[in-house]
Design a protein around this motif. Structure first.
Motif, PDB file in Angstrom:
ATOM      1  N   TRP A 417      31.495 -28.438  31.047  1.00 30.68           N
ATOM      2  CA  TRP A 417      30.729 -27.754  30.172  1.00 30.68           C
ATOM      3  C   TRP A 417      31.064 -27.986  28.802  1.00 30.68           C
ATOM      4  O   TRP A 417      30.248 -27.556  27.667  1.00 30.68           O
ATOM      5  CB  TRP A 417      31.532 -26.307  30.431  1.00 30.68           C
ATOM      6  N   PHE A 418      31.804 -28.947  28.296  1.00 24.19           N
ATOM      7  CA  PHE A 418      32.124 -29.081  27.044  1.00 24.19           C
ATOM      8  C   PHE A 418      31.106 -29.739  26.082  1.00 24.19           C
ATOM      9  O   PHE A 418      30.990 -29.609  25.022  1.00 24.19           O
ATOM     10  CB  PHE A 418      33.403 -30.098  26.914  1.00 24.19           C
ATOM     11  N   ALA A 419      30.121 -30.695  26.883  1.00 29.70           N
ATOM     12  CA  ALA A 419      29.161 -31.175  26.306  1.00 29.70           C
ATOM     13  C   ALA A 419      28.042 -30.157  25.821  1.00 29.70           C
ATOM     14  O   ALA A 419      27.469 -30.247  24.867  1.00 29.70           O
ATOM     15  CB  ALA A 419      28.426 -32.245  27.071  1.00 29.70           C
ATOM     16  N   VAL A 420      27.809 -29.217  26.691  1.00 23.03           N
ATOM     17  CA  VAL A 420      26.968 -27.988  26.620  1.00 23.03           C
ATOM     18  C   VAL A 420      27.557 -27.042  25.238  1.00 23.03           C
ATOM     19  O   VAL A 420      26.959 -26.721  24.382  1.00 23.03           O
ATOM     20  CB  VAL A 420      26.830 -27.146  27.550  1.00 23.03           C
ATOM     21  N   PHE A 421      28.697 -27.066  25.212  1.00 21.63           N
ATOM     22  CA  PHE A 421      29.312 -26.506  23.876  1.00 21.63           C
ATOM     23  C   PHE A 421      29.121 -27.013  22.914  1.00 21.63           C
ATOM     24  O   PHE A 421      28.558 -26.377  21.907  1.00 21.63           O
ATOM     25  CB  PHE A 421      30.958 -26.020  24.475  1.00 21.63           C
ATOM     26  N   LEU A 422      29.191 -28.262  22.718  1.00 20.60           N
ATOM     27  CA  LEU A 422      28.917 -29.218  21.503  1.00 20.60           C
ATOM     28  C   LEU A 422      27.313 -28.927  21.005  1.00 20.60           C
ATOM     29  O   LEU A 422      26.954 -28.903  20.002  1.00 20.60           O
ATOM     30  CB  LEU A 422      29.289 -30.564  21.600  1.00 20.60           C
ATOM     31  N   ARG A 423      26.637 -28.818  22.199  1.00 19.95           N
ATOM     32  CA  ARG A 423      25.131 -28.698  21.959  1.00 19.95           C
ATOM     33  C   ARG A 423      25.023 -27.381  21.301  1.00 19.95           C
ATOM     34  O   ARG A 423      24.155 -27.230  20.417  1.00 19.95           O
ATOM     35  CB  ARG A 423      24.441 -29.088  23.262  1.00 19.95           C
ATOM     36  N   ARG A 424      25.863 -26.372  21.871  1.00 21.98           N
ATOM     37  CA  ARG A 424      25.440 -24.922  21.335  1.00 21.98           C
ATOM     38  C   ARG A 424      25.668 -24.773  19.985  1.00 21.98           C
ATOM     39  O   ARG A 424      25.190 -24.050  18.978  1.00 21.98           O
ATOM     40  CB  ARG A 424      26.295 -23.996  22.161  1.00 21.98           C
ATOM     41  N   LEU A 425      26.897 -25.335  19.505  1.00 24.16           N
ATOM     42  CA  LEU A 425      27.386 -25.631  18.042  1.00 24.16           C
ATOM     43  C   LEU A 425      26.312 -26.263  17.253  1.00 24.16           C
ATOM     44  O   LEU A 425      26.051 -25.803  16.028  1.00 24.16           O
ATOM     45  CB  LEU A 425      28.663 -26.500  17.936  1.00 24.16           C
ATOM     46  N   LEU A 426      25.797 -27.252  17.510  1.00 30.44           N
ATOM     47  CA  LEU A 426      24.665 -28.026  16.982  1.00 30.44           C
ATOM     48  C   LEU A 426      23.255 -27.222  16.738  1.00 30.44           C
ATOM     49  O   LEU A 426      22.577 -27.288  15.798  1.00 30.44           O
ATOM     50  CB  LEU A 426      24.379 -29.190  17.421  1.00 30.44           C
ATOM     51  N   GLU A 427      23.056 -26.137  17.833  1.00 31.91           N
ATOM     52  CA  GLU A 427      21.984 -25.299  17.771  1.00 31.91           C
ATOM     53  C   GLU A 427      22.524 -24.109  16.909  1.00 31.91           C
ATOM     54  O   GLU A 427      21.573 -23.068  16.665  1.00 31.91           O
ATOM     55  CB  GLU A 427      21.696 -25.043  19.186  1.00 31.91           C
ATOM     56  N   ALA A 428      23.664 -23.750  16.612  1.00 30.09           N
ATOM     57  CA  ALA A 428      24.210 -22.772  16.045  1.00 30.09           C
ATOM     58  C   ALA A 428      23.904 -21.527  16.836  1.00 30.09           C
ATOM     59  O   ALA A 428      23.387 -20.363  16.286  1.00 30.09           O
ATOM     60  CB  ALA A 428      23.455 -22.713  14.469  1.00 30.09           C
ATOM     61  N   ASP A 429      24.080 -21.567  17.978  1.00 32.79           N
ATOM     62  CA  ASP A 429      23.762 -20.607  19.068  1.00 32.79           C
ATOM     63  C   ASP A 429      24.733 -19.364  18.605  1.00 32.79           C
ATOM     64  O   ASP A 429      25.709 -19.223  18.946  1.00 32.79           O
ATOM     65  CB  ASP A 429      24.146 -21.182  20.511  1.00 32.79           C
ATOM     66  N   ARG A 438      36.035 -18.613  13.655  1.00 34.30           N
ATOM     67  CA  ARG A 438      35.224 -18.677  12.331  1.00 34.30           C
ATOM     68  C   ARG A 438      34.273 -20.012  12.445  1.00 34.30           C
ATOM     69  O   ARG A 438      34.603 -20.981  12.748  1.00 34.30           O
ATOM     70  CB  ARG A 438      36.380 -19.331  11.057  1.00 34.30           C
ATOM     71  N   ASP A 439      33.072 -19.723  12.154  1.00 32.22           N
ATOM     72  CA  ASP A 439      32.181 -20.772  12.108  1.00 32.22           C
ATOM     73  C   ASP A 439      31.774 -21.182  10.380  1.00 32.22           C
ATOM     74  O   ASP A 439      31.696 -20.606   9.646  1.00 32.22           O
ATOM     75  CB  ASP A 439      30.577 -20.119  12.434  1.00 32.22           C
ATOM     76  N   PRO A 440      32.357 -22.232  10.216  1.00 34.18           N
ATOM     77  CA  PRO A 440      32.478 -22.836   8.868  1.00 34.18           C
ATOM     78  C   PRO A 440      31.103 -22.920   8.179  1.00 34.18           C
ATOM     79  O   PRO A 440      30.852 -23.303   7.029  1.00 34.18           O
ATOM     80  CB  PRO A 440      33.215 -24.072   8.929  1.00 34.18           C
ATOM     81  N   PHE A 441      30.094 -23.021   9.049  1.00 31.13           N
ATOM     82  CA  PHE A 441      28.660 -23.223   8.500  1.00 31.13           C
ATOM     83  C   PHE A 441      27.810 -21.935   8.179  1.00 31.13           C
ATOM     84  O   PHE A 441      26.723 -21.936   8.203  1.00 31.13           O
ATOM     85  CB  PHE A 441      27.691 -24.015   9.210  1.00 31.13           C
ATOM     86  N   ASP A 442      28.711 -20.611   8.441  1.00 29.23           N
ATOM     87  CA  ASP A 442      28.233 -19.446   8.326  1.00 29.23           C
ATOM     88  C   ASP A 442      26.630 -19.223   9.112  1.00 29.23           C
ATOM     89  O   ASP A 442      25.730 -18.539   8.505  1.00 29.23           O
ATOM     90  CB  ASP A 442      27.861 -18.984   6.964  1.00 29.23           C
TER      91      ASP A 442
END
Length: 493
Positions: A417-429, A438-442
């Motif tokens: 699941w971790f690769a999907v988690f990274l993808r969701r971060l890149l999508e700012a889901d 904390r999301d450092p990119f607001d």
């Protein structure tokens, strides 16, 4: 009297567990409400239609016998929300005592609904619901369902079932420790555990820095409370009540020094559920409470239908107890195992091995196209260690599932699941970001993310006074190289 308990079955019910029944019903009503409340915010980003391990994909490749669930009929995020809200409302109704005010079958139906709805989550929850306290909540909810309402006496068979559950919970944990890790046998396990446990709490740093003789005393106390004291549950009162009070004290220490979701609280509720009314009256007198202030009055006899249903359930639980009992006696004891798909009688245990170093995976991102060493910023999780100056928070009995699973990755556990988690971060889901502290990119998407392995240790008291930090960490390696999102897929930078 027609339709009531015959005189020769007078042993079947007890007038000495009215307080215990109230504690068990309201306590597990509260824990169910909390568990369903957590599902409202966490289930969809973890397991929903667009989650990290989507339920529809899981049910498509598995069978009903692998885990009965409402969601094998149909899954949608909307249905999940309906189920979770129903669970919250049913749990709250038990807390305020509404089902208990009706006939005996009303709390039975409410708890069976809670059991089935939560089982439906657990049996499709995959790794995110693969914790021992999930099965514990299912089993306890099923057992407590047959305690009846305030209109009937407490069935002694169900109190005995609660004792058997508590015995397996405590004794199973003790046996798995003794058999599993030499550090429990040489009394050194707690030199490390307060520092390396999955989610330390606000007082874990202080517990870790207690003298070593205290840590050895803790281990001896653990062995006594889990290997010896549970046998008192099978003896006449007041010995089960004495055992229960020991469990409450030891579990209270665990509540103060760690975050183990609702495991400790469920154990405390079960322990209080074997304390008889005579002991409650004695404790009340000790603290100056008036006699009888806490205990409701139950009916003198039970309806025959109630007797038949409860007796049949007790027989079912007895038959299903054979394999868990054999597991306790086995040199190859299983920890946190279910032997049938409805999770009615399970095997339990915790920390059969203790890690002696704390390695943590941290996730970093940047909006720079060609990042340098100083361009990365860190995502902060709600419960697991991150910035070294942040004191570990108190989150239990709430369960932070993502944080717990992050602890397991450096130990070598699979994490597809971790690769999907990274993808969701890149999508700012947004649902995924809401699980973080904390999301450092607001809320804006980063360009690149990566995962870095750090080794953590607590600061010494001198380091703490000098720096104000709770942790010292050392960067070990980049374990997931920088990745970007191209066409919806992860690509190495």
């Amino acid at each position: 009297m027609v339709g009531t308990l015959p005189d020769w079955l007078g042993w079947w019910s007890s007038a000495d567990y009215d307080v215990a029944r109230a504690v068990l019903q309201r306590g597990f009503g509260a824990l169910y409400a909390l568990a369903f409340w957590g599902a409202l915010s966490q289930f969809r980003p973890l397991l929903g239609e667009h989650g990290m391990a989507p339920v529809p994909r899981y049910v498509a490749r598995t069978h009903w016998r692998d885990g009965p669930s409402l969601f094998r009929w149909r899954y949608s995020d909307r249905l999940l929300a309906v189920v979770a809200w129903c669970g919250v409302l049913l749990g709250v109704s038990v807390i305020v005592g509404l089902p208990q005010a009706g006939p005996w079958w009303v709390p039975m139906l409410v708890f069976l609904a809670l059991w089935w709805l939560y089982l439906s989550l657990v049996n499709v929850g995959q790794t995110f619901y693969a914790f021992g306290w999930e099965s514990l909540l299912c089993e306890a909810g099923f057992v407590v369902a047959f305690l009846g309402s305030d209109a009937v006496p407490v069935p002694l068979l169900i109190i005995l079932a609660v004792r058997w559950l508590l015995f397996r919970l405590e004794h199973g944990a003790g046996l798995i420790k003794w058999r599993g890790d030499s550090s429990w046998r040489d009394l050194t396990a707690l030199y490390y555990h307060h520092e390396t446990q999955p989610l330390p709490g606000p007082f874990s740093w202080h517990a870790h820095h207690m003298p070593r003789w205290w840590h050895r005393f803790e281990v001896v106390g653990t062995h006594l409370s889990q290997l010896v004291v549970p046998w008192l549950l099978f003896l006449p009162q007041p010995l089960p009540s004495v055992a229960a009070l020991v469990f409450v004290l030891t579990q209270g220490w665990l509540v103060l020094t760690g975050n183990f979701a609702w495991l400790n609280w469920a154990t405390i509720v079960l322990a209080l559920g074997v304390v008889n009314d005579g002991t409650w009256a004695w404790l009340g007198g000790l603290f100056g409470l008036p006699d009888g202030a806490a205990a409701p009055t139950a009916a003198a006899s039970a309806p025959l239908a109630f007797v038949v249903v409860v007796s049949a359930v007790a027989l079912l639980l007895l038959v299903l107890s054979v394999r868990p009992a054999l597991n306790l006696a086995s040199r190859h004891q299983l920890m946190n195992a279910s032997f049938e798909p409805f999770r009615l009688v399970n095997a339990y245990g915790a920390f059969g091995s203790v890690t002696q170093r704390r390695d943590e995976l941290t996730v970093e991102g940047t909006r720079t196209e060609n990042p340098g060493p100083d361009d990365w910023v860190e995502y902060e999780f709600r419960g697991k260690p991150g910035p070294v100056d942040r004191r570990p928070p108190q989150v239990a009995p709430y369960h932070l599932r993502l944080d717990w699973l992050m602890w397991f990755i450096p130990l070598g556990h699979p994490a597809r699941w971790f690769a999907v988690f990274l993808r969701r971060l890149l999508e700012a889901d947004p649902p995924t970001l809401r699980m973080l502290r904390r999301d450092p990119f607001d809320g804006e998407p980063p360009r690149v993310v990566r995962a870095v392995l750090h080794r953590y240790r607590y600061t010494t008291p001198e380091e703490r006074r000098r720096t104000g930090d709770w942790w010292v960490r050392e960067r070990l390696d980049v374990v997931v190289d920088p990745v970007v999102l191209v066409g919806g897929e992860l690509m190495s930078l």
